[in-house]
Design a protein around this motif. Structure first.
Motif, mmCIF file in Angstrom:
data_model
loop_
_atom_site.group_PDB
_atom_site.id
_atom_site.type_symbol
_atom_site.label_atom_id
_atom_site.label_comp_id
_atom_site.label_asym_id
_atom_site.label_seq_id
_atom_site.Cartn_x
_atom_site.Cartn_y
_atom_site.Cartn_z
ATOM 1 N N GLU A 95 43.555 42.564 32.456
ATOM 2 C CA GLU A 95 43.396 42.127 31.077
ATOM 3 C C GLU A 95 42.829 40.711 31.138
ATOM 4 O O GLU A 95 43.347 39.868 31.880
ATOM 5 N N VAL A 96 41.770 40.476 30.388
ATOM 6 C CA VAL A 96 41.117 39.165 30.403
ATOM 7 C C VAL A 96 41.378 38.479 29.069
ATOM 8 O O VAL A 96 41.222 39.085 28.008
ATOM 9 N N ASP A 97 41.784 37.222 29.136
ATOM 10 C CA ASP A 97 41.904 36.424 27.922
ATOM 11 C C ASP A 97 40.561 35.729 27.722
ATOM 12 O O ASP A 97 40.217 34.813 28.481
ATOM 13 N N PRO A 98 39.767 36.166 26.734
ATOM 14 C CA PRO A 98 38.418 35.604 26.601
ATOM 15 C C PRO A 98 38.439 34.126 26.218
ATOM 16 O O PRO A 98 37.460 33.420 26.435
ATOM 17 N N GLY A 99 39.534 33.659 25.657
ATOM 18 C CA GLY A 99 39.630 32.253 25.272
ATOM 19 C C GLY A 99 39.803 31.347 26.473
ATOM 20 O O GLY A 99 39.148 30.320 26.606
ATOM 21 N N THR A 100 40.672 31.746 27.401
ATOM 22 C CA THR A 100 40.967 30.888 28.550
ATOM 23 C C THR A 100 40.295 31.364 29.832
ATOM 24 O O THR A 100 40.240 30.628 30.815
ATOM 25 N N GLY A 101 39.838 32.604 29.844
ATOM 26 C CA GLY A 101 39.237 33.151 31.050
ATOM 27 C C GLY A 101 40.258 33.649 32.069
ATOM 28 O O GLY A 101 39.910 34.094 33.156
ATOM 29 N N ARG A 102 41.528 33.592 31.677
ATOM 30 C CA ARG A 102 42.546 34.006 32.625
ATOM 31 C C ARG A 102 42.511 35.528 32.795
ATOM 32 O O ARG A 102 42.424 36.262 31.808
ATOM 33 N N VAL A 103 42.555 35.958 34.053
ATOM 34 C CA VAL A 103 42.560 37.387 34.365
ATOM 35 C C VAL A 103 43.962 37.763 34.832
ATOM 36 O O VAL A 103 44.507 37.137 35.748
ATOM 37 N N HIS A 104 44.529 38.758 34.165
ATOM 38 C CA HIS A 104 45.865 39.208 34.544
ATOM 39 C C HIS A 104 45.726 40.588 35.183
ATOM 40 O O HIS A 104 45.177 41.509 34.572
ATOM 41 N N LEU A 105 46.197 40.715 36.422
ATOM 42 C CA LEU A 105 46.124 42.009 37.104
ATOM 43 C C LEU A 105 47.294 42.870 36.628
ATOM 44 O O LEU A 105 48.460 42.556 36.879
ATOM 45 N N LEU A 106 46.976 43.953 35.920
ATOM 46 C CA LEU A 106 48.039 44.801 35.361
ATOM 47 C C LEU A 106 48.482 45.865 36.347
ATOM 48 O O LEU A 106 49.643 46.251 36.373
ATOM 49 N N ASP A 107 47.533 46.352 37.137
ATOM 50 C CA ASP A 107 47.860 47.477 38.024
ATOM 51 C C ASP A 107 46.839 47.526 39.147
ATOM 52 O O ASP A 107 45.680 47.155 38.966
ATOM 53 N N LEU A 108 47.304 47.965 40.304
ATOM 54 C CA LEU A 108 46.376 48.150 41.412
ATOM 55 C C LEU A 108 46.763 49.419 42.171
ATOM 56 O O LEU A 108 47.903 49.571 42.614
ATOM 57 N N VAL A 109 45.788 50.315 42.283
ATOM 58 C CA VAL A 109 45.973 51.512 43.110
ATOM 59 C C VAL A 109 45.139 51.313 44.372
ATOM 60 O O VAL A 109 43.956 50.990 44.298
ATOM 61 N N ALA A 110 45.781 51.450 45.522
ATOM 62 C CA ALA A 110 45.096 51.279 46.802
ATOM 63 C C ALA A 110 45.228 52.582 47.588
ATOM 64 O O ALA A 110 46.318 52.935 48.035
ATOM 65 N N ALA A 111 44.112 53.299 47.698
ATOM 66 C CA ALA A 111 44.104 54.552 48.454
ATOM 67 C C ALA A 111 43.406 54.320 49.784
ATOM 68 O O ALA A 111 42.439 53.556 49.853
ATOM 69 N N GLN A 112 43.910 54.957 50.802
ATOM 70 C CA GLN A 112 43.296 54.760 52.119
ATOM 71 C C GLN A 112 43.365 56.025 52.947
ATOM 72 O O GLN A 112 44.368 56.733 52.982
ATOM 73 N N ASP A 113 42.243 56.253 53.620
ATOM 74 C CA ASP A 113 42.114 57.386 54.537
ATOM 75 C C ASP A 113 42.678 56.921 55.882
ATOM 76 O O ASP A 113 42.046 56.153 56.589
ATOM 77 N N VAL A 114 43.908 57.348 56.185
ATOM 78 C CA VAL A 114 44.608 56.791 57.355
ATOM 79 C C VAL A 114 44.684 57.768 58.528
ATOM 80 O O VAL A 114 45.337 57.474 59.530
ATOM 81 N N GLY A 115 44.020 58.896 58.398
ATOM 82 C CA GLY A 115 44.164 59.917 59.455
ATOM 83 C C GLY A 115 45.510 60.595 59.285
ATOM 84 O O GLY A 115 45.653 61.556 58.532
ATOM 85 N N ARG A 116 46.508 60.066 60.003
ATOM 86 C CA ARG A 116 47.909 60.435 59.761
ATOM 87 C C ARG A 116 48.728 59.160 59.821
ATOM 88 O O ARG A 116 48.501 58.328 60.702
#
Lengths: 733, 166
Positions: free
Chosen positions: A595-616
């Motif tokens: 979510e970006v606050d257009p007034g201040t430019g602050r970026v708030h990370l709401l969620d992060l999905v990290a997928a990785q191909d790990v073999g096993r």
């Protein structure tokens, strides 16, 4: 997905040395205290570039408690201290050795150095200008010219990739995107500042305790620096308080060894946090101009551009193919420069060069998707390297690893299905890394009680030894708790390569498996004598050897191990030395919601999905932890981190207040997805997992910001100021 | 010139002669040889040296040894009993909240102090409670999970022996 036929591998086993760590018992390098130990401290250059007119050490030598003061003069032609020229702020000028650290610090301040300050180059773009200051006097540079035929300054290395007909591809393209990206020096910021202690012994050998990612690497580097034979050194690696690639290289180990040889007493040198920032081995920054072309259907047809790596005094270059990444692109024209700047030569930082190049590549691909009206997921699936494709690393892919990882990430993030509010956005980015492999080993011996002792030279960076124990336990069918793993120093094990490049579990895990299989064979042979049966008629299960079909005729692993001590063939052991193993690339995909606050430019990370191909996943909990940590580091490069150099080339944020890294309240819970499709050569199908997590995070945030507020921020970190500037610019346009 | 101070560390009384410029962290590590408390920055920014001083957490690199005269100090070495891990320690291991381990002593001390004050914290309260402890390896997800888990277990006498492991 856990494999039901496995008992230890694939399980969420806590770190075996965890109880020692959480009670403060584990020894780290700075915990080494020796009798008669002296303390060394380095006098460092306050200037980014200067000539040394003179050094006066007289006052320092007179201070009570000072035992030795070492300058280049005292080093007999070695290059461990600056002689005539200091090339970056923090360059080493002298070492004081004293009875305690405070005296050493006081004495350093008493050394008088007369400098003649020179011009410095601290930005790679400005640093190549034909009239830029020379970063390192007398250094050999490439003869590369600008369009007017003038020779660029400070270009230490140049490479290029030229393939296909780039101009024709751009002429025929339906959409073209061209941007300039910048990224700053980026510090690994492990929590443990480097510390080392050297103890010279009568007879000329020296023992060195240090925090490192590979004891043999340190041994070679110290031997090279001091022009002595490797055999004179014994390097004892300790539990490492984080390295992320930086501790592949020397800090002050050569200086401690040299000082100990001179004084005949143990010498400890602790680098403080400020010195870590001034004279560590951070990741390089870069300047990138990248132009990417695509057709209406989203197929990427050409990539063209130039990257200038901010290469420090060594002018280190990077891997140019990363600007193309894990996509099939027929036409390429890329040029890369390693530019000398007045900064310490950059080192490795998890997937070296990959996050910086992913920022440029993945932002351009995202921009093309928006121009063509194609979903950012679809454009990546369209161009992803697939089964049967040959990668830039020369591997023919056996699976659709990247495409499947993109799909898994999209599913977990509910891509296109979440209700985003105003100023919220989602962004995706991908990364690839081919893990390394290298010489390593495992030596196994069974004790009378059936416990298993494993010795390896491979440094444990995030649970390697726990994973090795799981593998050994699996093969020998004993509980993991019966297995201990010890780290051998350079006097105790054969040459072992670095724990770096996502290769430790891949290579040492293989060594553990093969060594355990050897021990298992020996165990069956010994049991065959006891049970009076042929080894082929025996099975090992649940810690017991029994005759197949006659479970009552059995003997425990402990009994066999015990009985073997007196047998003709001796104790039950196994060992394996790995040289190199073929490797495959692995892929990581991040989807960030901001979510970006257009007034201040602050970026708030709401969620992060990290997928990785790990073999096993050999231990899913440890794998998830590595992914979460790597993703956090990448997000931090995206949003907050970067070393700041002023016009005089001095670091303005050489402490943890001004160089802020994420705190717990800065981060959401990171949702991980492990894509497990196996890999032919890794132990139990595993791939290396340490590097890929750090690659796509910053770019995913950049693309999420675009999705949220429609502007593309092209300079890392994407601070509020830069976001506001981009929004202002968009309004003007 | 040194000053004689008396302080209690993990229930044991010590008399120490300290130079005025020595920090509490240095007294613990270099004079009492309790090296479980770590020095990560020496400027109070990283929290690796967190100890409990008279009931409150402090970064021991910012407290002078002489200031600790007459104080009661709890360090990482005093969190577990000889036989049993504290539930926070146990959860940090079992939930994967430890990677390199260098920040871990500080994280555990801060978590224990937090749970002493607030036995049932929300995940947000845990995040705020650990805001002064930097960790570079984990991204915090598993640390928060571990402390949440420990808070649940702390009511039950489910302690485990130090030597036992899974």
């Amino acid at each position: 997905m856990p494999n039901p036929s496995l008992n230890s591998v694939g399980k969420r086993v806590g770190r075996l040395n965890g109880p020692d760590i959480v009670t403060g018992r584990t020894l780290y390098a700075d915990d080494i205290q020796l009798q008669e130990m002296l303390h060394g401290r380095v006098l460092r250059s306050p200037h980014a570039h200067a000539l040394i007119r003179s050094i006066d050490t007289r006052k320092a030598r007179k201070l009570p408690g000072v035992v030795d003061v070492i300058t280049a003069e005292e080093t007999d032609g070695l290059s461990i201290l600056a002689r005539k020229e200091v090339r970056y702020q923090g360059d080493k000028v002298a070492v004081v050795v004293a009875e305690n650290p405070d005296i050493a610090l006081d004495a350093v301040e008493l050394i008088e150095v007369d400098y003649q300050v020179l011009g410095s180059a601290t930005d790679p773009f400005e640093g190549i200008a034909p009239n830029a200051p020379v970063a390192v006097r007398g250094a050999k540079n490439e003869d590369v010219r600008d369009e007017n035929g003038k020779r660029y300054r400070n270009v230490a290395a140049r490479d290029e990739i030229v393939q296909g007909d780039v101009d024709a591809a751009f002429a025929k393209a339906d959409a073209v995107v061209e941007n300039i990206y910048r990224a700053p020096y980026w510090h690994q910021t492990y929590m443990e500042p480097n510390s080392c202690t050297a103890q010279a012994q009568p007879g000329g050998r020296v023992t060195l305790w240090t925090s490192c990612q590979g004891s043999f690497n340190i041994r070679s580097a110290v031997a090279d620096a001091l022009k002595i034979g490797e055999g004179r050194l014994r390097v004892v690696p300790l539990e490492m308080g984080g390295g992320f690639g930086a501790k592949n290289r020397l800090f002050c180990e050569a200086h401690a060894v040299f000082a100990s040889i001179r004084t005949g007493r143990p010498v400890k040198i602790l680098i403080n946090r400020e010195e870590e920032f001034l004279d560590g081995h951070p990741a390089p920054g870069c300047w990138v101009r990248l132009k990417t072309a695509a057709r209406k259907d989203g197929s990427i047809t050409a990539v063209e551009g130039r990257i200038l790596w901010d290469g420090g005094i060594g002018g280190r270059n990077g891997n140019l193919a990363r600007l193309v990444g894990p996509y099939n692109v027929p036409n390429i024209r890329l040029e890369g420069f390693g530019v000398r700047t007045n900064k310490p030569t950059p080192g490795a930082y998890r997937a070296p060069g990959a996050p910086q190049t992913a920022m440029a590549r993945e932002s351009n691909i995202d921009a093309l998707a928006h121009k063509l009206g194609i979903d950012p997921i679809d454009i990546r699936l369209k161009n992803a390297v697939r089964k049967g494709d040959r990668t830039s690393g020369g591997v023919t892919l056996p699976h659709d690893w990247l495409a499947n990882t993109i799909k898994a990430a999209a599913k977990e993030a509910r891509w296109g299905k979440t209700g985003l509010k105003k100023n919220q956005g989602m962004g995706i980015a991908c990364g690839d890394w081919q893990n390394g492999s290298g010489p390593t080993n495992a030596f196994i011996a069974l004790s009378e009680d059936g416990s298993v002792q494993v010795l390896t030279g491979q440094v444990d960076i995030t649970g390697l030894h726990t994973v090795m124990a799981q593998i050994v336990a699996e093969v020998l069918t004993v509980p993991v708790g019966k297995v201990t793993v010890q780290l051998g120093d350079t006097d105790k094990v054969p040459y072992t390569s670095l724990s770096a490049g996502s290769k430790a579990a891949y290579s040492a895990g293989t060594a553990a498996r093969k060594a355990a299989e050897g021990a298992r064979e020996r165990l069956l042979q010994e049991a065959a004598d006891i049970l009076e049966a042929a080894p082929a008629d025996l099975e090992l299960k649940g810690g017991k050897v029994s005759v197949i079909g006659l479970p009552s005729r059995s003997v425990t692993v402990a009994d066999v191990a015990s009985s073997a001590m007196d047998s003709n063939d001796g104790p039950v052991t196994g060992q394996w030395i790995v040289g190199k193993i073929p490797t495959y690339p692995s892929y990581s995909v991040n989807i960030a919601t901001v979510e970006v606050d257009p007034g201040t430019g602050r970026v708030h990370l709401l969620d992060l999905v990290a997928a990785q191909d790990v073999g096993r996943a050999l231990n899913p909990m440890l794998v998830e932890g590595q992914i979460q940590g790597g993703a956090t580091q990448s997000i931090a490069y995206g949003m907050m981190e970067g070393m700041i150099y002023d016009e005089e080339g001095r670091v303005r944020n050489a402490n943890l207040l001004d160089y802020a890294i994420p705190t717990a309240p800065d981060m959401p819970d990171i949702r991980t997805v492990l894509v497990e499709e196996g890999c032919e050569h890794g132990p139990y199908g595993a791939k290396g997992v340490g590097e890929p997590p750090i690659i796509p995070g910053a770019a995913a945030v950049a693309n999420a910001i675009y999705d949220a507020v429609g502007v593309r921020v092209t300079e890392l970190p994407m601070t509020p100021e830069r976001v506001v500037a981009a929004l202002d610019q968009a309004r003007e346009d | 010139m040194t000053h004689d101070i008396e302080l209690t560390v993990n229930g044991v009384a010590h008399s120490v002669s300290v130079e005025p410029r020595k920090t509490l962290l240095s007294v613990l590590r270099d004079q009492l040889h309790m090296t479980g408390t770590k020095e990560g920055c020496s400027t109070g920014d990283c929290g690796a040296c967190t100890v409990i001083l008279d009931g409150k957490t402090v970064t021991s690199c910012l407290v002078l040894g002489v200031e600790a005269d007459g104080s009661d100090v709890t360090t990482i070495e005093g969190i577990a009993t000889c036989e049993e891990l504290h539930p926070v320690q146990e959860a940090i291991v079992e939930k994967g909240g430890v990677q390199c381990g260098f920040c871990t002593a500080g994280i555990i001390v801060s978590s224990v102090a937090l749970l002493n004050e607030n036995p049932k914290p929300t995940p947000d309260q845990i995040r705020r409670g650990l805001a002064g402890n930097l960790c570079r390896c984990t991204g915090y997800t598993k640390v928060i999970e571990a402390v949440t888990d420990a808070a649940k277990k702390i009511k039950k006498p489910a302690r485990r022996k130090v030597s036992k492991r899974k």
